[in-house]
Write a protein that holds these residues in place. Structure first.
Motif, PDB file in Angstrom:
ATOM      1  N   ALA A 378       0.829  -1.210   0.000  1.00 25.05           N
ATOM      2  CA  ALA A 378       0.000   0.000   0.000  1.00 25.05           C
ATOM      3  C   ALA A 378       0.864   1.261   0.000  1.00 25.05           C
ATOM      4  O   ALA A 378       0.680   2.164  -0.832  1.00 25.05           O
ATOM      5  CB  ALA A 378      -0.932  -0.015   1.211  1.00 25.05           C
ATOM      6  N   LYS A 379       1.814   1.313   0.938  1.00 24.67           N
ATOM      7  CA  LYS A 379       2.629   2.528   1.037  1.00 24.67           C
ATOM      8  C   LYS A 379       3.541   2.705  -0.169  1.00 24.67           C
ATOM      9  O   LYS A 379       3.776   3.824  -0.625  1.00 24.67           O
ATOM     10  CB  LYS A 379       3.444   2.502   2.338  1.00 24.67           C
ATOM     11  N   SER A 380       4.056   1.609  -0.699  1.00 20.90           N
ATOM     12  CA  SER A 380       4.902   1.693  -1.882  1.00 20.90           C
ATOM     13  C   SER A 380       4.114   2.217  -3.079  1.00 20.90           C
ATOM     14  O   SER A 380       4.590   3.072  -3.836  1.00 20.90           O
ATOM     15  CB  SER A 380       5.492   0.319  -2.202  1.00 20.90           C
ATOM     16  N   THR A 381       2.911   1.721  -3.244  1.00 15.06           N
ATOM     17  CA  THR A 381       2.055   2.166  -4.358  1.00 15.06           C
ATOM     18  C   THR A 381       1.718   3.647  -4.220  1.00 15.06           C
ATOM     19  O   THR A 381       1.788   4.413  -5.181  1.00 15.06           O
ATOM     20  CB  THR A 381       0.759   1.337  -4.396  1.00 15.06           C
ATOM     21  N   LEU A 382       1.354   4.048  -3.000  1.00 19.32           N
ATOM     22  CA  LEU A 382       0.973   5.441  -2.774  1.00 19.32           C
ATOM     23  C   LEU A 382       2.166   6.379  -2.940  1.00 19.32           C
ATOM     24  O   LEU A 382       2.048   7.469  -3.515  1.00 19.32           O
ATOM     25  CB  LEU A 382       0.367   5.592  -1.378  1.00 19.32           C
ATOM     26  N   ALA A 383       3.334   5.958  -2.446  1.00 14.56           N
ATOM     27  CA  ALA A 383       4.530   6.788  -2.579  1.00 14.56           C
ATOM     28  C   ALA A 383       4.917   6.960  -4.038  1.00 14.56           C
ATOM     29  O   ALA A 383       5.266   8.062  -4.486  1.00 14.56           O
ATOM     30  CB  ALA A 383       5.690   6.174  -1.789  1.00 14.56           C
ATOM     31  N   LYS A 384       4.866   5.875  -4.793  1.00 18.38           N
ATOM     32  CA  LYS A 384       5.223   5.936  -6.213  1.00 18.38           C
ATOM     33  C   LYS A 384       4.259   6.832  -6.974  1.00 18.38           C
ATOM     34  O   LYS A 384       4.665   7.562  -7.903  1.00 18.38           O
ATOM     35  CB  LYS A 384       5.221   4.529  -6.813  1.00 18.38           C
ATOM     36  N   ALA A 385       2.984   6.809  -6.595  1.00 22.03           N
ATOM     37  CA  ALA A 385       1.990   7.637  -7.268  1.00 22.03           C
ATOM     38  C   ALA A 385       1.975   9.064  -6.741  1.00 22.03           C
ATOM     39  O   ALA A 385       1.289   9.929  -7.294  1.00 22.03           O
ATOM     40  CB  ALA A 385       0.603   7.025  -7.095  1.00 22.03           C
ATOM     41  N   GLY A 386       2.733   9.333  -5.664  1.00 20.77           N
ATOM     42  CA  GLY A 386       2.749  10.664  -5.080  1.00 20.77           C
ATOM     43  C   GLY A 386       1.460  11.031  -4.384  1.00 20.77           C
ATOM     44  O   GLY A 386       1.103  12.207  -4.296  1.00 20.77           O
ATOM     45  N   VAL A 399      -6.652  -0.052   3.026  1.00 16.73           N
ATOM     46  CA  VAL A 399      -6.577   1.379   2.736  1.00 16.73           C
ATOM     47  C   VAL A 399      -7.983   1.940   2.563  1.00 16.73           C
ATOM     48  O   VAL A 399      -8.800   1.386   1.815  1.00 16.73           O
ATOM     49  CB  VAL A 399      -5.746   1.659   1.462  1.00 16.73           C
ATOM     50  N   THR A 400      -8.244   3.034   3.262  1.00 15.70           N
ATOM     51  CA  THR A 400      -9.487   3.768   3.084  1.00 15.70           C
ATOM     52  C   THR A 400      -9.226   4.942   2.151  1.00 15.70           C
ATOM     53  O   THR A 400      -8.322   5.750   2.387  1.00 15.70           O
ATOM     54  CB  THR A 400     -10.024   4.295   4.425  1.00 15.70           C
ATOM     55  N   VAL A 401      -9.994   5.019   1.082  1.00  8.59           N
ATOM     56  CA  VAL A 401      -9.915   6.140   0.140  1.00  8.59           C
ATOM     57  C   VAL A 401     -11.273   6.832   0.182  1.00  8.59           C
ATOM     58  O   VAL A 401     -12.237   6.383  -0.439  1.00  8.59           O
ATOM     59  CB  VAL A 401      -9.589   5.663  -1.292  1.00  8.59           C
ATOM     60  N   GLY A 402     -11.356   7.915   0.941  1.00 13.11           N
ATOM     61  CA  GLY A 402     -12.656   8.553   1.170  1.00 13.11           C
ATOM     62  C   GLY A 402     -13.554   7.620   1.944  1.00 13.11           C
ATOM     63  O   GLY A 402     -13.214   7.160   3.039  1.00 13.11           O
ATOM     64  N   SER A 403     -14.685   7.267   1.396  1.00 12.77           N
ATOM     65  CA  SER A 403     -15.631   6.370   2.063  1.00 12.77           C
ATOM     66  C   SER A 403     -15.441   4.917   1.636  1.00 12.77           C
ATOM     67  O   SER A 403     -16.146   4.032   2.119  1.00 12.77           O
ATOM     68  CB  SER A 403     -17.076   6.803   1.748  1.00 12.77           C
ATOM     69  N   ARG A 404     -14.506   4.683   0.743  1.00  7.14           N
ATOM     70  CA  ARG A 404     -14.298   3.330   0.209  1.00  7.14           C
ATOM     71  C   ARG A 404     -13.115   2.666   0.891  1.00  7.14           C
ATOM     72  O   ARG A 404     -12.077   3.292   1.085  1.00  7.14           O
ATOM     73  CB  ARG A 404     -14.049   3.427  -1.301  1.00  7.14           C
ATOM     74  N   LEU A 406     -10.459  -0.593   0.756  1.00 10.73           N
ATOM     75  CA  LEU A 406      -9.938  -1.696  -0.046  1.00 10.73           C
ATOM     76  C   LEU A 406      -9.339  -2.743   0.882  1.00 10.73           C
ATOM     77  O   LEU A 406      -8.488  -2.423   1.722  1.00 10.73           O
ATOM     78  CB  LEU A 406      -8.840  -1.203  -1.005  1.00 10.73           C
ATOM     79  N   GLU A 407      -9.757  -3.998   0.728  1.00 13.16           N
ATOM     80  CA  GLU A 407      -9.152  -5.090   1.457  1.00 13.16           C
ATOM     81  C   GLU A 407      -7.864  -5.504   0.741  1.00 13.16           C
ATOM     82  O   GLU A 407      -7.722  -5.349  -0.472  1.00 13.16           O
ATOM     83  CB  GLU A 407     -10.114  -6.271   1.532  1.00 13.16           C
ATOM     84  N   VAL A 408      -6.944  -6.068   1.505  1.00 13.17           N
ATOM     85  CA  VAL A 408      -5.648  -6.437   0.924  1.00 13.17           C
ATOM     86  C   VAL A 408      -5.825  -7.540  -0.122  1.00 13.17           C
ATOM     87  O   VAL A 408      -5.385  -7.413  -1.264  1.00 13.17           O
ATOM     88  CB  VAL A 408      -4.661  -6.882   2.028  1.00 13.17           C
ATOM     89  N   THR A 413      -2.011  -8.331  -6.797  1.00 16.46           N
ATOM     90  CA  THR A 413      -2.884  -7.388  -7.524  1.00 16.46           C
ATOM     91  C   THR A 413      -3.271  -6.175  -6.674  1.00 16.46           C
ATOM     92  O   THR A 413      -3.955  -5.271  -7.174  1.00 16.46           O
ATOM     93  CB  THR A 413      -4.175  -8.090  -7.970  1.00 16.46           C
ATOM     94  N   TYR A 414      -2.841  -6.186  -5.413  1.00 16.52           N
ATOM     95  CA  TYR A 414      -3.285  -5.131  -4.486  1.00 16.52           C
ATOM     96  C   TYR A 414      -2.827  -3.746  -4.949  1.00 16.52           C
ATOM     97  O   TYR A 414      -3.586  -2.764  -4.930  1.00 16.52           O
ATOM     98  CB  TYR A 414      -2.778  -5.436  -3.082  1.00 16.52           C
ATOM     99  N   GLY A 415      -1.580  -3.647  -5.404  1.00 17.90           N
ATOM    100  CA  GLY A 415      -1.058  -2.367  -5.843  1.00 17.90           C
ATOM    101  C   GLY A 415      -1.839  -1.797  -7.015  1.00 17.90           C
ATOM    102  O   GLY A 415      -2.178  -0.612  -7.048  1.00 17.90           O
ATOM    103  N   LYS A 416      -2.167  -2.655  -7.972  1.00 19.00           N
ATOM    104  CA  LYS A 416      -2.929  -2.203  -9.141  1.00 19.00           C
ATOM    105  C   LYS A 416      -4.318  -1.734  -8.732  1.00 19.00           C
ATOM    106  O   LYS A 416      -4.816  -0.687  -9.193  1.00 19.00           O
ATOM    107  CB  LYS A 416      -3.019  -3.325 -10.162  1.00 19.00           C
ATOM    108  N   ARG A 417      -4.986  -2.514  -7.850  1.00 15.97           N
ATOM    109  CA  ARG A 417      -6.322  -2.141  -7.409  1.00 15.97           C
ATOM    110  C   ARG A 417      -6.312  -0.808  -6.654  1.00 15.97           C
ATOM    111  O   ARG A 417      -7.203   0.027  -6.819  1.00 15.97           O
ATOM    112  CB  ARG A 417      -6.910  -3.245  -6.524  1.00 15.97           C
TER     113      ARG A 417
END
Length: 537
Positions: A378-386, A399-404, A406-408, A413-417
Motif C-alpha cells: 500500500a505505502k509503496s504504491t501510494l509513494a510511487k503515485a505521489g 486502505v481507506t480512500v474517502g468512504s471506500r 480496499l481489502e488487501v 494485484t493489491y497495488g494495481k487495485r
C-alpha cells in the motif's frame, strides 16, 4: 601612516567597482553550485537509475547535500588562508576549483554508461564544489564589508547577499532557455549538460574581473601594523570568548537563516515539481518570477539593518516563517494542483496497519521490493503515485480512500487495485497546467522569498561585525557554512525523507519550523546587536 595608506587604498577602487566585481564573481559561483539543485529530478534519472523513483530522488538530494556537508571544511581551510595571506587571492583559488568542478559535471557519463562509478564521480565533484564555496562566501563578504564606510555595511554587504539568489536566478534562466529551445525529451536526454559546460566561460570572465581587485584596506592596515594572526584556527576556535561567539552566531542567527533560505527557494521548488507534480519548466518559471520580484528586498533589509539593527530583522523573519509555513504550503497546493487539494479534502487516504508490518519506504541500493505485506504494498504504491496518506494502527494494510475501503486480498494485484482506486477518487497523475492559478502561486512563492530576504539580507554584516579583523575570515566562515551547509543544505533531503516515511506531504516542514524557532529563542537571549560596531575596534 598605515591608516593613511589604508585610506588611500579605499580611494583607488570605487565602492561600485568593489561591490560589482565581488558580487559578480560570487554570482557565478552560486550559479555553478545551484545548477545541480535545479536539475535534481533529471540527475536522479541520469545517475541513480538503478533504484526506484522515490529512492533515486532522495539519493539525488543527498548528493546535492554532499556539497553542503563539506562547506564547513572549506571554510576552515580557506578561512585560515584568507586570514594569513589575504582575502583577494583566496577567493581567486576557490573560484577556479568551483568552475572546473562544475564544467566536469557536464562531461560525466551516466549510470547507464558506467554503472555505479557515475554517482561516485558525481558526489566527488559535488564535494569539490562544496569546499570551494566554503572558502568563497566568507572572503567576498569580508572583502566588501572591509571596504564599506561606517554605518553602511548592511547596505554594502546586502549586494553580496543577493548573489545567491541571483546565481539561482541566472541558473534558472539558462535552464529555462535551453529547456524551451530543445524540448523536454532532448533536454532530459543530453541538453541538461549544457548549463554545466558553459560555466567554463563564466569562470574565465569572473577570474579576469577578480584579478582587477586590490587587497582589502582593513586587512592591509592590519598586516602593515604587524597585528595579523599567526594561528587563526587556534584563536578562532580554541579560545572560549571567540568560540562562544561562533556558537551563538551559528545557533542564534545562521541556523534559522539557513533553513528559511532553503525552504523558501529550493524546497519550494522541489515541492512544486516533485510533490505537486507541476512540470519542471513551469515550476522553474514561477520560481524565477518570484525571485525577480523579491531580490530588491535584500538591499532594502540590508539598508534597514544599518538603521534599526541586524538582529531584530533576522529573528523577525525566522518567526514569521515558522508561524506561516503550514498555511502557505497548504495554499500552494490549492493553487498549483487544485485537483490534488480537492482529492485530499474529499477522499483522504488512510493506511490501516500494525506499524511492525510496515517498512520505511527508502531503498538506497535498489534491491528491496516492498511486496511482502499489505502495508508495504500500500505505502509503496501510494509513494510511487505521489498520493499523500496518513497511517492508523490496526489492520493488515487495508486502505481507506474517502468512504471506500480496499481489502488487501491478493498481494500481487493489491497495488494495481489501489492505484485504480486513488485515480477514481480524483488524485491526479500530474498537475493540470490549465488549472494552475499562476498569479497565486507566484504570490505565495514571493512571500516565501521575502522571508529569505529578511533573514539573509543583514546576515553578512552581522557576522563580519561579530569578529576581529585578524581572525574574521575564519571565524565568520565556519558558523555560516555549518548553518547553511548542514542545517540548510540537508533540508531538502531530510524533509523529503520525512515525507516519504509518513506519507504526509507537509510533515517535512517541521524541520525548518523547529530550527527557526530555536534560532529565535537563542538569538533573543544571547545574540548581541552589532550594527554600531567599528570593524577596527
Amino acid at each position: 601612516m598605515a591608516t593613511v595608506e589604508a585610506g588611500e587604498a579605499r580611494t583607488r577602487q570605487s565602492p561600485a567597482f568593489v561591490i560589482g566585481a565581488s558580487s559578480l564573481g560570487t554570482i557565478f559561483e552560486w550559479y555553478d553550485f545551484y545548477l545541480y539543485g535545479l536539475l535534481a529530478t533529471i540527475i536522479s534519472a541520469q545517475f541513480f537509475s538503478g533504484v526506484n523513483d522515490t529512492t533515486a530522488f532522495i539519493l539525488a538530494l543527498a548528493a546535492f547535500a554532499a556539497g553542503f556537508a563539506v562547506r564547513p571544511f572549506g571554510a576552515i581551510l580557506f578561512g585560515r588562508i584568507g586570514d594569513l595571506v589575504g582575502r583577494k587571492n583566496t577567493f581567486l583559488v576557490t573560484m577556479g576549483i568551483m568552475g572546473l568542478s562544475t564544467f566536469l559535471v557536464g562531461l560525466l557519463p551516466s549510470y547507464a554508461s558506467i554503472g555505479v562509478a557515475a554517482p561516485i564521480l558525481l558526489v566527488a565533484l559535488r564535494l569539490l564544489q562544496g569546499l570551494a564555496l566554503g572558502g568563497e562566501y566568507g572572503g567576498a563578504a569580508t572583502y566588501v564589508a572591509e571596504h564599506a564606510p561606517e554605518g553602511r555595511r548592511g547596505l554594502y554587504t546586502s549586494f553580496i547577499q543577493t548573489t545567491a539568489t541571483l546565481g539561482l536566478f541566472a541558473a534558472l534562466l539558462v535552464v529555462i532557455g535551453i529547456r524551451t529551445a530543445l524540448g523536454e525529451a532532448e533536454f532530459a536526454a543530453w541538453g541538461w549538460r549544457i548549463p554545466f559546460l558553459i560555466s567554463i566561460l563564466l569562470l574565465g570572465l569572473s577570474l579576469w574581473i577578480r584579478l582587477q581587485l586590490e587587497e582589502s584596506p582593513v586587512f592591509r592596515e592590519m598586516k602593515d601594523a604587524g597585528e595579523g594572526s599567526k594561528a587563526p584556527l587556534t584563536e578562532a576556535f580554541a579560545r572560549w570568548p571567540n568560540l562562544k561567539l561562533v556558537l551563538i552566531a551559528l545557533v542564534g542567527a545562521v541556523a534559522g537563516q539557513a533553513v528559511i533560505w532553503y525552504a523558501g527557494q529550493f524546497y519550494a521548488l522541489f515541492f512544486l515539481e516533485k510533490t505537486l507534480k507541476v512540470d519542471g519548466a513551469t515550476a522553474n518559471i514561477l520560481i524565477a518570477i518570484a525571485l525577480a520580484l523579491a531580490t530588491p528586498f535584500f538591499i532594502l533589509f540590508g539598508w534597514l539593518s544599518d538603521r534599526i539593527g541586524r538582529k531584530k530583522i533576522i529573528l523577525a523573519g525566522c518567526a514569521l516563517a515558522a508561524l506561516t509555513y503550514f498555511p502557505l504550503f497548504g495554499a500552494l497546493t490549492s493553487a498549483a494542483n487544485p485537483a490534488l487539494a480537492h482529492a485530499q479534502a474529499n477522499a483522504p487516504v488512510i493506511v490501516h496497519a500494525d506499524p511492525a508490518t510496515c517498512s520505511v519506504q527508502f531503498d538506497p541500493i535498489g534491491r528491496t521490493k516492498f511486496d511482502k505485506t499489505g502495508c508495504d504494498v500500500a505505502k509503496s504504491t501510494l509513494a510511487k503515485a505521489g498520493v499523500p496518506y496518513s497511517s492508523e494502527p490496526g489492520g493488515t494494510g487495508e486502505v481507506t480512500v474517502g468512504s471506500r475501503q480496499l481489502e488487501v486480498g491478493d498481494l500481487s494485484t493489491y497495488g494495481k487495485r489501489l492505484g485504480e482506486a486513488v485515480a477514481e477518487a480524483g488524485y491526479p497523475a500530474k498537475a493540470d497546467p490549465a488549472a494552475i492559478n499562476k498569479p497565486m502561486v507566484v504570490a505565495i512563492l514571493f512571500i516565501l522569498a521575502l522571508y529569505v530576504t529578511m533573514v539573509y539580507g543583514p546576515i553578512a554584516a552581522l557576522l563580519v561585525e561579530l569578529f576581529p579583523t585578524r581572525i574574521r575570515y575564519t571565524s565568520m566562515s565556519l558558523p555560516y557554512h555549518v548553518g547553511n551547509g548542514w542545517f540548510g543544505g540537508f533540508l531538502p533531503t531530510v524533509a523529503f525523507a520525512m515525507v516519504a516515511a509518513t506519507g504526509d506531504i507537509y510533515y517535512g516542514l517541521w524541520y525548518p519550523i523547529v530550527v527557526a524557532l530555536m534560532t529565535v529563542i537563542v538569538g533573543l537571549l544571547f545574540l548581541p546587536e552589532t550594527f554600531r560596531r567599528r570593524l577596527t575596534d
